[in-house]
Design a protein around this motif. Sequence first.
Motif, mmCIF file in Angstrom:
data_model
loop_
_atom_site.group_PDB
_atom_site.id
_atom_site.type_symbol
_atom_site.label_atom_id
_atom_site.label_comp_id
_atom_site.label_asym_id
_atom_site.label_seq_id
_atom_site.Cartn_x
_atom_site.Cartn_y
_atom_site.Cartn_z
ATOM 1 N N THR A 12 40.447 6.222 20.026
ATOM 2 C CA THR A 12 39.171 6.089 19.307
ATOM 3 C C THR A 12 39.379 5.522 17.918
ATOM 4 O O THR A 12 38.647 4.628 17.477
ATOM 5 C CB THR A 12 38.468 7.449 19.218
ATOM 6 O OG1 THR A 12 38.156 7.912 20.535
ATOM 7 C CG2 THR A 12 37.180 7.343 18.397
ATOM 8 N N TYR A 13 40.397 6.012 17.200
ATOM 9 C CA TYR A 13 40.672 5.494 15.847
ATOM 10 C C TYR A 13 41.041 4.017 15.899
ATOM 11 O O TYR A 13 40.574 3.218 15.084
ATOM 12 C CB TYR A 13 41.785 6.306 15.182
ATOM 13 C CG TYR A 13 41.341 7.663 14.706
ATOM 14 C CD1 TYR A 13 40.602 7.804 13.533
ATOM 15 C CD2 TYR A 13 41.632 8.809 15.436
ATOM 16 C CE1 TYR A 13 40.186 9.052 13.091
ATOM 17 C CE2 TYR A 13 41.219 10.062 15.004
ATOM 18 C CZ TYR A 13 40.496 10.174 13.836
ATOM 19 O OH TYR A 13 40.078 11.404 13.413
ATOM 20 N N ARG B 189 37.888 1.829 17.015
ATOM 21 C CA ARG B 189 36.854 1.797 15.975
ATOM 22 C C ARG B 189 37.277 0.913 14.809
ATOM 23 O O ARG B 189 36.493 0.099 14.309
ATOM 24 C CB ARG B 189 36.555 3.217 15.489
ATOM 25 C CG ARG B 189 35.502 3.285 14.386
ATOM 26 C CD ARG B 189 35.086 4.721 14.150
ATOM 27 N NE ARG B 189 36.234 5.574 13.853
ATOM 28 C CZ ARG B 189 36.201 6.907 13.927
ATOM 29 N NH1 ARG B 189 35.101 7.520 14.317
ATOM 30 N NH2 ARG B 189 37.278 7.618 13.619
ATOM 31 N N VAL C 102 47.706 13.109 15.514
ATOM 32 C CA VAL C 102 46.695 12.833 14.488
ATOM 33 C C VAL C 102 46.668 13.968 13.480
ATOM 34 O O VAL C 102 46.714 15.148 13.858
ATOM 35 C CB VAL C 102 45.299 12.666 15.129
ATOM 36 C CG1 VAL C 102 44.270 12.261 14.073
ATOM 37 C CG2 VAL C 102 45.328 11.645 16.258
ATOM 38 N N THR D 39 42.980 9.691 7.592
ATOM 39 C CA THR D 39 43.481 10.299 8.822
ATOM 40 C C THR D 39 44.647 9.439 9.300
ATOM 41 O O THR D 39 44.532 8.224 9.384
ATOM 42 C CB THR D 39 42.394 10.341 9.907
ATOM 43 O OG1 THR D 39 41.300 11.126 9.430
ATOM 44 C CG2 THR D 39 42.935 10.958 11.187
ATOM 45 N N VAL E 286 47.341 8.407 12.193
ATOM 46 C CA VAL E 286 47.660 8.401 13.622
ATOM 47 C C VAL E 286 49.078 7.856 13.739
ATOM 48 O O VAL E 286 49.343 6.726 13.305
ATOM 49 C CB VAL E 286 46.664 7.531 14.418
ATOM 50 C CG1 VAL E 286 47.025 7.541 15.894
ATOM 51 C CG2 VAL E 286 45.234 8.025 14.218
ATOM 52 N N PHE F 284 43.710 5.644 8.326
ATOM 53 C CA PHE F 284 42.315 5.218 8.345
ATOM 54 C C PHE F 284 41.515 6.013 7.322
ATOM 55 O O PHE F 284 41.681 7.243 7.217
ATOM 56 C CB PHE F 284 41.715 5.444 9.734
ATOM 57 C CG PHE F 284 42.507 4.812 10.846
ATOM 58 C CD1 PHE F 284 42.249 3.509 11.244
ATOM 59 C CD2 PHE F 284 43.527 5.514 11.481
ATOM 60 C CE1 PHE F 284 42.984 2.917 12.259
ATOM 61 C CE2 PHE F 284 44.264 4.930 12.508
ATOM 62 C CZ PHE F 284 43.997 3.629 12.894
ATOM 63 N N GLY G 146 36.660 4.952 8.866
ATOM 64 C CA GLY G 146 37.356 4.452 10.046
ATOM 65 C C GLY G 146 38.120 3.170 9.809
ATOM 66 O O GLY G 146 38.780 2.662 10.718
#
Length: 265
Positions: free
Chosen positions: A49-50, A53, A154, A165, A167, A188, A192
Motif C-alpha cells: 500500500t505504501y 500510493r 513497517v 513511516t 518500510v 514516507f 504518503g
Amino acid sequence: MQVRLTAAVVAAVMAWSVGLQAADSTGRVKQADSGGKVAAAESFASAQTYFDRARKLGFPAAGQNAPYVLKAEFTTRGSSGVVETGTYTDTWVSDSKWRREATLGKSRFARSRNGKKRYRVAEGPDAALLQFVLTAMEPLPATDAYFTESDWRVKRDAVDPVATTRVASGRENPDGTPDPKQFNGFWFDDSGQLVKTYGNGLETRREDFADFNGVKVARRVEILIEGKVGMRIDVTALEPAGKVDGSMFAMKGHDWVRQYTFEVR
C-alpha cells in the motif's frame, strides 16, 4: 526482495563526493520521540500500500494519463576522470509507450516500451552509472508477482524534521544503523510521499516538490554516502509531451525481457 547495485556503481558514487554535508551527517534516521510515554500499538497499512500510493502521488508515469516529457541534469566525474554534466529524459505517452534515457559523455543507458515489446540499451564505460540514475529517479520497487509482502516491515521513524513511516527489509546493525549490504529502506511522510531511500550504502533524499497535473514531483534528488552529497539530480523541465515521434520507443536490435529487476520501468 533485495535491491542490488554493482560494486562499480557504489565505488563511483563514493568518488563523486563534493564534500557537502547533509542535514543529518550521521546518516542515521531517528525514531520519533514518544515524550517518555509508552505508545499504544500502532497499526500500519501493508508495504505494498505504501509503495503503490507513493508511486501515484509522486511519479507522473503512475499518477496520471496525460503524456509528458521530464528532463533533468546531473554533474559527476565519470570514467574519463573529468567532471561532466549528464542528462536524463523520460518521455511518457502511456503505460505501453515510454522511453527513459540517461547519457554522460560517450555513454548511455536507456529502457523503453512499445506495446508489448520492451527494449534496453547499455553503451559506454559509464553505462552502469547511468542505470543507477534511472533507479534514483524511480526507486520504488514493483509490487508485481515477484513482490513478497512478508519481506518488509513497517514502523514509525523521523527524517528530521519530518515525521515518517519507514518500510524496510534486510538486516540492521545492533546500534540501529543499516547494514549497507543487506538493508533497503523507504521513508514516507504523512501524506504518503516518498522522501528518502537507503540501499547499498547509498541514501537518496527527495525534495523541492512541485505540482504537475495533480502529481507532486520531486524537482531535486540528492544521493549521499556517509553523510556527504555525492550527486544531485535536478529536474530542469516537466511539461506536456506535445507531438511525439512514435518511432523513438522501438530501439531495434535491443529487445529486452523484463526479469530480475525490482523496477517497474
